[in-house]
Design a protein around this motif. Structure first.
Motif, PDB file in Angstrom:
ATOM      1  N   PHE B  72     119.576  81.108  84.274  1.00 29.70           N
ATOM      2  CA  PHE B  72     119.809  80.212  83.147  1.00 29.70           C
ATOM      3  C   PHE B  72     118.616  80.227  82.203  1.00 29.70           C
ATOM      4  O   PHE B  72     118.767  80.322  80.976  1.00 29.70           O
ATOM      5  CB  PHE B  72     120.080  78.787  83.646  1.00 29.70           C
ATOM      6  N   PHE B  76     118.790  81.427  78.448  1.00 29.32           N
ATOM      7  CA  PHE B  76     118.522  80.352  77.484  1.00 29.32           C
ATOM      8  C   PHE B  76     117.560  80.856  76.410  1.00 29.32           C
ATOM      9  O   PHE B  76     117.767  80.637  75.210  1.00 29.32           O
ATOM     10  CB  PHE B  76     117.921  79.163  78.242  1.00 29.32           C
ATOM     11  N   SER B  79     119.375  83.217  74.108  1.00 30.20           N
ATOM     12  CA  SER B  79     120.349  82.538  73.238  1.00 30.20           C
ATOM     13  C   SER B  79     119.655  81.875  72.060  1.00 30.20           C
ATOM     14  O   SER B  79     120.254  81.637  71.020  1.00 30.20           O
ATOM     15  CB  SER B  79     121.142  81.491  74.016  1.00 30.20           C
ATOM     16  N   ASN B  80     118.373  81.577  72.254  1.00 28.52           N
ATOM     17  CA  ASN B  80     117.594  80.883  71.243  1.00 28.52           C
ATOM     18  C   ASN B  80     116.857  81.840  70.320  1.00 28.52           C
ATOM     19  O   ASN B  80     116.092  81.414  69.470  1.00 28.52           O
ATOM     20  CB  ASN B  80     116.567  80.023  71.990  1.00 28.52           C
ATOM     21  N   HIS B  90     125.622  82.949  74.231  1.00 30.00           N
ATOM     22  CA  HIS B  90     125.729  81.761  73.389  1.00 30.00           C
ATOM     23  C   HIS B  90     125.992  80.523  74.226  1.00 30.00           C
ATOM     24  O   HIS B  90     126.531  80.589  75.327  1.00 30.00           O
ATOM     25  CB  HIS B  90     126.819  81.933  72.330  1.00 30.00           C
ATOM     26  N   LEU B  91     125.601  79.398  73.666  1.00 28.08           N
ATOM     27  CA  LEU B  91     125.828  78.111  74.314  1.00 28.08           C
ATOM     28  C   LEU B  91     127.280  77.704  74.107  1.00 28.08           C
ATOM     29  O   LEU B  91     127.869  77.977  73.055  1.00 28.08           O
ATOM     30  CB  LEU B  91     124.953  77.036  73.664  1.00 28.08           C
ATOM     31  N   VAL B  92     127.835  77.009  75.095  1.00 26.77           N
ATOM     32  CA  VAL B  92     129.170  76.463  74.917  1.00 26.77           C
ATOM     33  C   VAL B  92     129.257  75.156  75.703  1.00 26.77           C
ATOM     34  O   VAL B  92     128.718  75.044  76.803  1.00 26.77           O
ATOM     35  CB  VAL B  92     130.258  77.488  75.339  1.00 26.77           C
ATOM     36  N   ASP B 111     121.557  69.688  87.338  1.00 25.25           N
ATOM     37  CA  ASP B 111     120.342  69.417  86.559  1.00 25.25           C
ATOM     38  C   ASP B 111     119.793  70.676  85.889  1.00 25.25           C
ATOM     39  O   ASP B 111     118.737  70.639  85.262  1.00 25.25           O
ATOM     40  CB  ASP B 111     119.270  68.768  87.449  1.00 25.25           C
ATOM     41  N   ILE B 112     120.503  71.798  86.033  1.00 28.17           N
ATOM     42  CA  ILE B 112     120.048  73.029  85.390  1.00 28.17           C
ATOM     43  C   ILE B 112     120.810  73.272  84.087  1.00 28.17           C
ATOM     44  O   ILE B 112     120.227  73.685  83.077  1.00 28.17           O
ATOM     45  CB  ILE B 112     120.198  74.230  86.345  1.00 28.17           C
ATOM     46  N   VAL B 113     122.099  73.009  84.091  1.00 31.60           N
ATOM     47  CA  VAL B 113     122.869  73.084  82.846  1.00 31.60           C
ATOM     48  C   VAL B 113     122.401  71.937  81.963  1.00 31.60           C
ATOM     49  O   VAL B 113     121.623  71.089  82.387  1.00 31.60           O
ATOM     50  CB  VAL B 113     124.392  73.023  83.097  1.00 31.60           C
ATOM     51  N   LEU B 114     122.882  71.905  80.726  1.00 34.75           N
ATOM     52  CA  LEU B 114     122.394  70.906  79.778  1.00 34.75           C
ATOM     53  C   LEU B 114     123.320  69.705  79.681  1.00 34.75           C
ATOM     54  O   LEU B 114     124.544  69.855  79.644  1.00 34.75           O
ATOM     55  CB  LEU B 114     122.257  71.550  78.382  1.00 34.75           C
ATOM     56  N   THR B 137     126.893  71.323  78.905  1.00 31.88           N
ATOM     57  CA  THR B 137     126.723  72.479  78.032  1.00 31.88           C
ATOM     58  C   THR B 137     126.105  73.587  78.869  1.00 31.88           C
ATOM     59  O   THR B 137     125.142  73.349  79.602  1.00 31.88           O
ATOM     60  CB  THR B 137     125.786  72.127  76.857  1.00 31.88           C
TER      61      THR B 137
END
Lengths: 352, 341
Positions: B72, B76, B79-80, B90-92, B111-114, B137
């Motif tokens: 991740f 991440f 993606s940024n 990409h974020l979804v 706690d790893i995903v947003l 997210t």
């Protein structure tokens, strides 16, 4: 009974539809006519990205907050209907970003899943220290206006490509009620110093990997003067221009550069996005929406005016956001006019 | 050993990402990728590439969490960056919905995903058949773009890639010092791993660009994952089914299930049907082995068996496999010193 609607943007068409839906069975002689100098895809509503989101503060204008909520709830009910795709209606999630703490907006409980951003999410947006995440709706003018037009045409509403120069021009010809949904041009029909252009400019790009709206805020510069990215169904809108009092609808190279640079700083991957169009339009800005009725002078019968105007303009940058609440309010005003004219066989049920 | 020659067999997500990690941890290595198939014809190309972990029964949870976190974090950052669109990352945002409240309300990866949180009642109204849900997210890796981007990064390091079907790892012992086995489902045959079994998945790829959020049923069978150019609708989990042919009855069933979660999909266009065999195992095999035949030794590092969770842990397992390759190199260097003495 003839009703003329002036303006064929989101306000004019939705007001017409709302009135027809509510009154055509009660008033058998009801005839609606839409007059406009611009139709979709050339209206201000067509240029807007179509995101449902009110301004940060309603300045205590609870009436507008209620209209926004009515609109959101109305659209949400249509989300699962077969018409949703044709209407250009879909759910979208995204971010509002700030450089300082701000109070929650009036619409925090209207949208879905409103929450503050976590520190990890803020890492995505260097320079911003606070923010919100929520799920809202998109209602794309390019689809919604044709859909409204089709609904109206099916109901026998007539359309006229004509710039009307005065209320008398239409009311004189036997029209009983005029709906003034002329947006930015309302001042041509009746001077209104409160109505000022809020000039905007946008760049349309192909960036289909962007799935969230991102709206940044600079509290000092004011609303929409900070970059925003709004992904639509066919292209993504980049913006961030709000110039009060500027009447120009020409594309400004300086504004283009400002939008491009600031959006690419916000989302570096946009540098690779292909530009497919640009547009500039005038938000019909007003301290509050003008939604009220006005008589058109004395008629032949004492105490009965020649006609009525229902004003419904000045929705700034939140026309799509507030449109249905305003259409319903305009329909209520229409109902009150009918009641006075005793056009109905029986009294109207009072509406809350 | 001046320049160890490493062969990576397999050019799906695991092969390419492992090869890339090897070039990163061992810049003096010469890395060659050998595979029967390359993108867009790998199992990875069928998958939606969503970073939502699958739980392996026999891999310790802390290991799975570590792998997911590494993956991740890595994605991440991409993606940024300006490379996001080329890499297909990409974020979804979206929702995982359950018909009945799950035993585990907080999965190990929450706690790893947003922005992970339970769905509100208002949000659940969109899903009348479901009583509980989670909103969050995460990231998505679109294939082919991600695989092509990995290939490009590899070529930039000087690594070579060849289309070649390897039927026996021993074919490679004369040309290469170390072999990395990233053959996914192919390992069933190639190394005779009978614990590796296919779980067949059929998906639809449709054009529905107004779908911006993902929706996943907690049972893992029905999902809607919006990618860059199409939305992946799924799916099936057919254990021990080896068929790669699309089944029309299944297509209709997937479409119906997805439309009940997202009615606007009725208007979706250009439906393409794809099938992939998830290379499934009770635990991912990331392991070192030294094969021996007639006095000749062949160091092998295995990295396969990621089943339904390849994308979610790929970078973590690739890094671990690259560490094992380093161990192989040290062992080879030690034994060649011993041989000299």
């Amino acid at each position: 009974m003839r009703v003329a609607i002036l303006g064929a943007g989101v306000i004019g068409l939705s007001s017409a539809l709302c009135i027809h839906e509510q009154f055509h069975s009660l008033v058998p002689s009801l005839e609606l006519e839409v007059y406009a100098d611009h139709f979709t895809p050339h209206t201000t509503s067509d240029g807007a990205a179509g995101l449902w989101q009110p301004y940060l503060s309603d300045h205590g204008n609870l009436q507008e907050t209620l209209w926004n909520k009515e609109t959101f709830d109305y659209l949400l009910r249509h989300l699962h209907s077969p018409a949703a795709k044709e209407m250009g209606l879909f759910l979208i999630s995204g971010y509002n970003l700030f450089t300082e703490p701000v109070p929650d907006p009036s619409w925090r409980n209207i949208v879905l899943g409103f929450r503050n951003l976590t520190p990890k999410e803020l890492e995505l947006f260097p320079g911003y220290s606070h923010g919100w995440f929520n799920t809202a709706l998109m209602l794309e003018g390019r689809s919604y206006l044709p859909w409204l037009t089709n609904r109206l045409t099916q109901r026998g509403v007539k359309f006229f490509h004509k710039k009307v120069e005065s209320f008398q021009e239409v009311s004189g010809g036997g029209v009983d009620v005029v709906l003034n949904c002329t947006g930015m041009r309302a001042g041509d029909l009746q001077p209104d110093p409160e109505l000022q252009p809020g000039r905007g400019q946008i760049i349309k790009v192909l960036a289909p990997w962007v799935k969230h709206f991102i709206i940044t805020h600079d509290l000092k510069s004011g609303i929409y003067n900070s970059p925003y990215v709004i992904p639509g169904s066919e292209f993504t809108v980049l913006g961030g221009i709000y110039q009060h009092g500027n009447w120009s609808q020409e594309i400004s190279a300086k504004d283009h550069k400002s939008i491009w640079d600031s959006c690419c700083r916000l989302l570096p991957a946009l540098q690779k996005a292909k530009i497919v169009g640009e547009w500039s339009g005038l938000r019909p800005a007003r301290p509050w929406v003008r939604l009220e009725r006005e008589s058109l002078g004395q008629g032949e019968v004492p105490a009965q005016p020649r006609g009525w105007v229902i004003h419904n303009y000045g929705h700034g940058g939140f026309g799509i956001t507030i449109h249905w609440g305003c259409a319903m309010a305009a329909a209520r005003l229409f109902g009150s006019i009918l009641q006075e004219k005793k056009h109905l066989a029986r009294p109207l049920q009072p509406r809350l | 050993m001046a320049s160890p020659k490493v062969a990576v067999v397999g050019a799906g997500l695991i092969g390419l990402s492992t090869a890339l990690c090897v070039t990163e941890t061992c810049p003096s290595c010469s890395v060659t990728v050998l595979s029967e198939h390359f993108s867009p014809n790998t199992t990875s190309d069928v998958a939606a590439g969503m970073l939502i972990p699958h739980t392996y029964p026999d891999t310790p949870i802390h290991t799975q969490k570590q792998w997911f976190k590494e993956t991740f974090t890595y994605l991440f950052a991409i993606s940024n960056s300006a490379e996001a669109s080329e890499a297909g990352i990409h974020l979804v945002s979206g929702w995982q919905v359950f018909k009945s409240t799950p035993k585990e309300e907080l999965p190990f990866w929450s706690d790893i995903v947003l922005g992970f949180r339970p769905m509100s009642q208002a949000e659940l109204q969109k899903f009348p058949q479901h009583r509980f849900g989670q909103a969050f997210t995460t990231l998505k890796c679109d294939c082919p773009p991600y695989l092509l981007w990995l290939e490009k990064r590899l070529k930039a390091t000087g690594a070579q890639m060849f289309t070649r079907k390897v039927s026996d790892l021993w074919e490679l012992h004369s040309e290469y010092d170390i072999v990395v086995n990233c053959t996914g489902m192919g390992a069933h045959q190639l190394v005779g791993d009978k614990k590796l079994l296919p779980v067949r998945g059929q998906v639809l790829k449709v054009h529905a660009p107004w779908v911006k959020n993902f929706i996943r049923d907690g049972d893992g069978l029905t999902y809607i994952y919006p990618g860059i150019h199409w939305v992946t609708l799924g799916g099936t989990r057919e254990k021990e089914s080896w068929s790669l042919s699309p089944d029309p009855g299944t297509t209709k069933d997937i479409f119906d299930r997805c439309c009940s979660l997202e009615p606007s999909l009725q208007g979706a266009q250009d439906v393409e049907v794809k099938v992939g065999l998830r290379p499934s195992r009770q635990c991912v095999r990331v392991q070192r082995e030294v094969l021996s035949q007639g006095g000749v030794k062949l160091p092998v590092v295995h990295n396969y068996g990621h089943g339904a969770g390849g994308f979610s842990v790929h970078r973590g397992t690739a890094k671990e496999a690259a560490r094992l390759v380093e161990e192989c190199i040290s062992a080879l260097q030690a034994s060649s010193l011993t041989a000299k003495l």
